[in-house]
Scaffold this active site. Structure first.
Site, PDB file in Angstrom:
ATOM      1  N   SER A 160      39.294  12.619  11.747  1.00 25.50           N
ATOM      2  CA  SER A 160      40.419  13.246  11.073  1.00 25.50           C
ATOM      3  C   SER A 160      41.572  13.269  12.065  1.00 25.50           C
ATOM      4  CB  SER A 160      40.048  14.666  10.630  1.00 25.50           C
ATOM      5  OG  SER A 160      40.969  15.180   9.722  1.00 25.50           O
ATOM      6  N   GLU A 217      33.609  10.884   6.164  1.00 30.92           N
ATOM      7  CA  GLU A 217      34.634  11.080   7.191  1.00 30.92           C
ATOM      8  C   GLU A 217      34.010  10.963   8.579  1.00 30.92           C
ATOM      9  OE1 GLU A 217      36.476  14.404   9.786  1.00 30.92           O
ATOM     10  OE2 GLU A 217      35.990  15.109   7.752  1.00 30.92           O
ATOM     11  N   ARG A 243      25.886  17.056   9.265  1.00 27.73           N
ATOM     12  CA  ARG A 243      26.539  18.352   9.501  1.00 27.73           C
ATOM     13  C   ARG A 243      25.653  19.182  10.419  1.00 27.73           C
ATOM     14  NH1 ARG A 243      30.814  19.992   6.702  1.00 27.73           N
ATOM     15  NH2 ARG A 243      30.372  18.415   5.104  1.00 27.73           N
ATOM     16  N   ARG A 297      29.566  24.190  15.999  1.00 32.29           N
ATOM     17  CA  ARG A 297      30.136  24.805  14.796  1.00 32.29           C
ATOM     18  C   ARG A 297      29.034  25.528  14.025  1.00 32.29           C
ATOM     19  NH1 ARG A 297      34.246  19.954  12.770  1.00 32.29           N
ATOM     20  NH2 ARG A 297      35.289  19.721  14.790  1.00 32.29           N
ATOM     21  N   ARG A 326      28.101  10.667  13.849  1.00 34.97           N
ATOM     22  CA  ARG A 326      28.339   9.955  12.587  1.00 34.97           C
ATOM     23  C   ARG A 326      28.486   8.452  12.815  1.00 34.97           C
ATOM     24  NH1 ARG A 326      31.695  13.922   8.449  1.00 34.97           N
ATOM     25  NH2 ARG A 326      30.311  15.728   8.720  1.00 34.97           N
TER      26      ARG A 326
END
Length: 430
Positions: A355, A352, A280, A265, A394
């Site tokens: 999701s 998070e 991130r 990403r 994560r």
């Protein structure tokens, strides 16, 4: 993508759902009503002109058979052919414009989704476990990892740039152990079938799951010959598109698939956000859960998929909470989303880690994935769901921060020890 007839017949509802998402209906729907009206008018006029042409052709045949002058009727036929061509081109252009508008309309939130404008309006659904207590100040992973010698951000910058990571020794083994542990749990206990898809996909695949055209800036594009390929942002893209343009047997449903892939990403819209550590990244690893279901079973399968993802954290002994996202915080393709947020003591916050979304028929309509209901000839669009099961990086962060010890070491959770062959991460230099 939403169904054209549904949007046309329920425009006030669509406008209200857009307002619930914090969007301006006029900006999203643009000139939908006018384009739709003009398109239908062009189609109707073309059909009328075709009927007139057919009638004129019959008249020409009769006149010629009777030896009479057919020039006037032939001239009329020529005019009708030209008008039909013009109308059909107009209808085609208007149809493309209509599809462009439809592609930009987000999914409609389910009635059970809380109405809100931002993450502050999300609603907690449940919690599991308790946060660990320390008799020392817990460190964040961006301090612990380099101190232990298992996380190297400086050399990653040298190799590639910012937002990349190098893992050493037990840090690398922990990443690999998490991958295998998650895949084993989902395939052996939760009934998923493992698949290993390509990590590059074509534009059609990105369109099918909703990344294109709206989110192109968040993706890594790879020019390839006369077309573009894209590094996948998540395994959701290739796995969902496995069945693009296919009709599935109802007896096979639900289909539950899991896949490990790296994810890429650009994080174009996150400048200055989460710049420390590996929260991130431009590249990270993830195990994904994807389901294909009949419409009437998708909500139940959504709950099951979420619990499947939660069980990873439960078996690792990590405290978390499940949040129901509000209308203003959901992704564009989702009809309902649960975020699983793990507790990170080194940062004193929930983050998070998965999701889990029900897209209903939104993606299936874009990717043309259908099934044939039993006893019916007509096919229907399937419902698709997906969620992280889990984001490996994560989870790595959560283990390092939650299992850190006063002496600076990190205890490895029991569930992972058979995969790693060690009980503790201690300091080393490389």
């Amino acid at each position: 993508m939403l169904d054209l007839n549904f949007v046309r017949e329920n425009l006030p509802l669509v406008e209200e759902k857009l307002r619930q998402r914090g969007m301006d209906p006029a900006a999203v729907l643009k000139d939908f009503r006018e384009v739709d009206t003009e398109r239908r008018s062009a189609i109707t006029e073309a059909e009328t002109a075709k009927a007139q042409r057919n009638k004129a052709s019959e008249e020409i045949a009769k006149l010629k058979k009777a030896g009479q002058d057919a020039n006037a009727a032939m001239a009329q036929t020529k005019e009708l052919r030209e008008r039909i061509s013009t109308l059909e081109k107009s209808a085609t252009d208007l149809d493309a414009r209509l599809r462009e508008i439809l592609a930009g309309i987000p999914n409609l939130p389910q009635a059970s989704v809380p109405v809100g404008h931002s993450a502050d309006d999300n609603v907690e659904a449940r919690r599991w476990g308790t946060a660990p207590k320390f008799d020392f100040a817990p460190k964040p992973h961006w301090d612990l990892g380099p101190e232990l010698g298992v996380l190297d951000l400086e050399r990653a910058v040298k190799l590639t740039g910012s937002r990349f990571a190098v893992y050493w020794d037990l840090g690398a083994k922990l990443e690999r152990a998490l991958m295998n542990f998650m895949l084993d749990l989902h395939t052996r206990q939760h009934g998923y079938t493992e698949v290993l898809p390509p990590f590059l996909v074509n534009s059609e695949s990105m369109y099918g799951t909703g990344q294109l055209p709206k989110f192109g800036a968040d993706l890594f594009r790879v020019p390839h010959g006369d077309k573009d390929l894209w590094l996948i942002p998540t395994a959701e893209v290739p796995v969902t598109n496995l069945y693009r343009d296919e009709v599935l047997d109802q007896a096979r449903l639900p289909i539950s698939l899991t896949a490990y892939t790296p994810c890429f990403r650009s994080e174009a819209g996150s400048y200055g956000k989460d710049v420390r550590g590996i929260i991130r990244q431009h590249q990270f690893q993830k195990v994904e859960l994807v389901k294909f279901t009949r419409p009437e079973q998708s909500n139940d399968e959504h709950e099951k998929l979420t619990h499947d993802a939660e069980e990873v954290l439960q078996k690792l002994g990590l405290h978390y909470r499940v949040m129901t996202l509000c209308t203003g915080d959901m992704g564009a393709s989702s009809a309902k989303t649960y975020d699983i947020e793990v507790w990170l003591p080194g940062q004193q916050l929930y983050r998070e880690i998965s999701s889990c979304s029900n897209f209903e028929a939104y993606q299936a309509r874009r990717a043309n994935i259908r099934y044939r209901p039993e006893g019916k000839n007509k096919t229907e669009f399937i419902h698709t769901l997906n969620g992280s099961g889990l984001a490996i990086g994560r989870t790595w962060v959560a283990i390092v921060e939650n299992y850190q010890q006063a002496d600076g070491s990190v205890v490895i959770p029991e569930a992972l020890r058979p995969y790693i062959g060690a009980e503790r991460i201690t300091k080393k230099s490389f």
